[in-house]
Motif scaffolding. Sequence first.
Motif, short mmCIF file in Angstrom:
data_model
loop_
_atom_site.label_atom_id
_atom_site.label_comp_id
_atom_site.label_asym_id
_atom_site.label_seq_id
_atom_site.Cartn_x
_atom_site.Cartn_y
_atom_site.Cartn_z
N GLU A 30 17.70 1.64 -2.97
CA GLU A 30 17.94 3.08 -2.82
C GLU A 30 16.93 3.74 -1.88
O GLU A 30 16.97 4.95 -1.69
N GLY A 31 16.02 2.99 -1.31
CA GLY A 31 14.99 3.54 -0.44
C GLY A 31 13.61 3.27 -1.03
O GLY A 31 13.46 2.60 -2.04
N GLY A 32 12.58 3.84 -0.39
CA GLY A 32 11.21 3.61 -0.84
C GLY A 32 10.81 4.50 -1.99
O GLY A 32 11.30 5.63 -2.12
N HIS A 33 9.93 3.99 -2.85
CA HIS A 33 9.44 4.74 -4.01
C HIS A 33 7.95 4.52 -4.18
O HIS A 33 7.44 3.42 -3.94
N THR A 34 7.26 5.55 -4.65
CA THR A 34 5.86 5.44 -5.02
C THR A 34 5.77 4.72 -6.35
O THR A 34 6.56 4.97 -7.25
N VAL A 35 4.77 3.85 -6.49
CA VAL A 35 4.53 3.13 -7.74
C VAL A 35 3.20 3.61 -8.31
O VAL A 35 2.17 3.55 -7.64
N TYR B 58 0.83 -1.20 0.00
CA TYR B 58 0.00 0.00 0.00
C TYR B 58 0.87 1.24 0.00
O TYR B 58 1.96 1.26 0.57
N TYR B 59 0.36 2.31 -0.59
CA TYR B 59 1.07 3.58 -0.62
C TYR B 59 1.25 4.13 0.79
O TYR B 59 0.32 4.08 1.59
N ARG B 60 2.42 4.65 1.09
CA ARG B 60 2.69 5.27 2.39
C ARG B 60 2.73 6.78 2.21
O ARG B 60 3.37 7.29 1.31
N ASP C 281 -4.66 6.93 -3.62
CA ASP C 281 -5.16 5.64 -3.15
C ASP C 281 -4.88 4.52 -4.14
O ASP C 281 -4.86 3.35 -3.77
N ASP C 282 -4.69 4.86 -5.41
CA ASP C 282 -4.45 3.85 -6.44
C ASP C 282 -2.96 3.57 -6.64
O ASP C 282 -2.59 2.81 -7.53
N HIS C 283 -2.11 4.22 -5.84
CA HIS C 283 -0.67 4.03 -5.95
C HIS C 283 -0.18 2.96 -4.99
O HIS C 283 -0.86 2.60 -4.05
N GLU D 219 16.67 -7.91 -6.56
CA GLU D 219 16.05 -6.71 -5.99
C GLU D 219 14.95 -6.22 -6.93
O GLU D 219 14.93 -6.57 -8.10
N PHE D 220 14.04 -5.40 -6.41
CA PHE D 220 12.94 -4.87 -7.20
C PHE D 220 13.05 -3.36 -7.29
O PHE D 220 13.49 -2.70 -6.35
N TYR D 221 12.62 -2.81 -8.41
CA TYR D 221 12.54 -1.36 -8.55
C TYR D 221 11.53 -1.01 -9.63
O TYR D 221 11.32 -1.77 -10.57
N PRO D 222 10.87 0.17 -9.47
CA PRO D 222 9.87 0.58 -10.47
C PRO D 222 10.53 1.31 -11.63
O PRO D 222 11.62 1.88 -11.50
N CYS D 223 9.85 1.31 -12.77
CA CYS D 223 10.34 2.00 -13.96
C CYS D 223 9.13 2.56 -14.70
O CYS D 223 8.15 1.85 -14.93
#
Length: 119
Positions: free
Chosen positions: A82-87, A30-32, A73-75, A100-104
């Motif tokens: 490298e730390g947390g990221h919004t998706v 869930y989005y923080r 709410d949809d993120h 490891e995972f990362y968004p693009c």
Amino acid sequence: MTTPKKFRKRPVVVEAAVWNTYGDHRAVDYYRHPPVDPSTGEIVGAGGILMGRMKHSEVPDRFRRATCEALMDDHGWIDTLEGGHTVCPGDWIITGVAGEFYPCKPDIFAATYEEATDV
């Protein structure tokens, strides 16, 4: 001063999937976001906290992300090296060479990757 040289990115096959909503990828949570006073919609503190999903009718327009126009709410949220990221909905989630995972973003993904049909 060192003279810059040109380098080509090595061809590496990665696993990737498009994320649109919760449950699409195990690495996305869930989005923080900072705590919000539900009566005013104002941010009342600092620091990220894990929030449950809010009903869309409870999310004012100011809680739309400017970069993609989707309701916050949809993120999703992803922890990376490298730390947390919004998706954002439509982002690709890449599994790196070390697991490891990362968004693009979709446009960067399209410019950087092509489907590996020979693997």
